[in-house]
Design a protein around this motif. Sequence first.
Motif, PDB file in Angstrom:
ATOM      1  N   LYS A 142       0.833  -1.198   0.000  1.00  0.00           N
ATOM      2  CA  LYS A 142       0.000   0.000   0.000  1.00  0.00           C
ATOM      3  C   LYS A 142       0.872   1.254   0.000  1.00  0.00           C
ATOM      4  O   LYS A 142       0.876   2.025   0.949  1.00  0.00           O
ATOM      5  CB  LYS A 142      -0.957  -0.001   1.193  1.00  0.00           C
ATOM      6  N   ARG A 169       1.600   4.867  -1.151  1.00  0.00           N
ATOM      7  CA  ARG A 169       0.799   5.992  -1.620  1.00  0.00           C
ATOM      8  C   ARG A 169       1.640   6.886  -2.521  1.00  0.00           C
ATOM      9  O   ARG A 169       2.861   6.776  -2.577  1.00  0.00           O
ATOM     10  CB  ARG A 169       0.261   6.796  -0.438  1.00  0.00           C
ATOM     11  N   ASP A 185      -6.799   4.794   5.067  1.00  0.00           N
ATOM     12  CA  ASP A 185      -6.822   4.108   3.777  1.00  0.00           C
ATOM     13  C   ASP A 185      -8.159   4.316   3.058  1.00  0.00           C
ATOM     14  O   ASP A 185      -8.193   4.523   1.835  1.00  0.00           O
ATOM     15  CB  ASP A 185      -6.577   2.608   3.981  1.00  0.00           C
ATOM     16  N   PHE A 242      -3.268   2.813  -4.487  1.00  0.00           N
ATOM     17  CA  PHE A 242      -2.157   2.151  -3.815  1.00  0.00           C
ATOM     18  C   PHE A 242      -1.238   1.502  -4.858  1.00  0.00           C
ATOM     19  O   PHE A 242      -1.708   0.916  -5.826  1.00  0.00           O
ATOM     20  CB  PHE A 242      -2.654   1.084  -2.841  1.00  0.00           C
TER      21      PHE A 242
END
Length: 564
Positions: free
Chosen positions: A157, A159, A168, A178
């Motif tokens: 994940k 960013r 999230d 992601f």
Amino acid sequence: MIQMHKTCAIVLLVCGLIHLSLAASDGKCSSGVTFQCPNCGGIEVTDCLECDGFLNTDLKYEMCFSRKLFNDNNTEGDPNEHYRHLWNDIVGTFVWFMAAGVATACGVGGGGIYVPLGIVLLQFAPKPASGLSQASIFGASLGGLVLNQKNKHPDKKIRDSKNSTCSDEEYVESGGKFYSRPLIDYDMVLFLAPMEMAGAVLGVLIQKLMPNWLYLFISSVILSFTSYKTYLKFFAVYAVEKVERKEREEAEKKAAEKEQLNGSTHPTEETSDPLNKAEKGSSPSNTENGNNEPQDNADDEIKLRREFLEEDSKQYPKAKILALLVLWIGLILLTFFKGGKGVESLIGIKCDSPWYAVLIALQFVWTLGFATVYGLKLLKRQNARAAVNYPYLPKDVLWDNKKLRFYSTFTFVAGIVAGLIGIGGGMVLGPLMLQMGIHPRVSSATTATMIVLTSSSVAILFVTAGLVPWEYAVFFFSVCLCGAYIGKKYIDRYVKRTGMSSVLIFILATIIALATMGCLVIVFLGLARNDWCFDGFKKFCDINDEAKGCAATRMLNLLTEVIS
């Protein structure tokens, strides 16, 4: 500091052994045993590695012979037929299969097992055992690579901004995406793998000059250190497993008590969902980008940053994989152009030709030049991403000129060790990458990929030099490939079920220790048989008049057969 003292002690011991070998006057022991080489009606050699096509030594009959896979013929007198190693090969197949699975599951290459067991169990000469080890490591590491190349980075994940602080759910609802990466760091492999391959080429050249006793002594020292480090890893993993087991038991106990107290009561979250959605909808400050960056100066930067993230998220980067294939093929072609006792040169040169030295130099130019080009690309890539505030992870390596020089040097040394004694180099590369701060899983997968390139190149170097029979190299490569791919699955399943991976590490360390002691016994028995005479370094190219006459005779016989 303690680790540095241990390393210095090992280096001093190795230097002392080399000095002892250099002190030998003529490089050969006058009181040593000579062996009958079947070539050209029979010639005398002091080392069967000098007998083309008959590289294995029979101490009982004092003659050289050609090793045949699964040979069960017992006709005495014929050097091709009367040496039975059927059960050695059968037992070796089983041991190699299991060792590949255990070693891959433990995150090591397995060279610490294959080298000593190749000498003790398969009864190979020391240097052929080293070459067979490289073929085995190639198979095991390739099996691990097949599994690793499907896996993704532990952080799935990532960013598009390191300043993003929202949850999230908020990030996704605001249009955020992601990103992830492959588990293997291909950019690091493109830079460090050619450095290790260059070191391995140098290690093989050094090994060629060494007498057997010196090679075995140095191998025993390094493998003893490998066994020691593996035992340390066992104690560390066992301590962690003990704590985890205790915590798991306590958690299960608390969960059982809680279940008894609460019965079947479960909190519902449905009533809070509308409120949460309303709260999310009432936060307009996060609906634009999912982060805290000002919109006015972030558009171009975010666009370029996302392009970099998309590029890095490719599971199979074709251009990088193609570059690694070009690197490998280039080194292999130079190896076959150079040739050796096992494979004739594609351009018809011998080791006494000046072009032989040119091709060796080209091997270093090719690998070191490749590393230089991709080292510069690595810096350029780093600067481009830093300019747009690329969201690097805490365990990412931020390259600069100092780090490039430092880590490339250590990787080159790892390659020398790999080529010299027949291991994969993981005992140097593993701690090195952990020192770099790389995530352990990424470190293991990246190291295994580098070892695939190095071990395959070195194995072919040994085969072309005539030190390892093709049939043994291909067979044990296949055994270790299957062992790593199939065995690792079942072993990982066992570890997940029992949580006892430390047992495997203990078995691995014990096998290395016992087999290394067996190597030392072989060293002392060989020296005692030669009246404790220490051979000096061998000639780099040993082509004498007798050998030339022998080659000419064989060529004449071949022409006669063709004409008739």
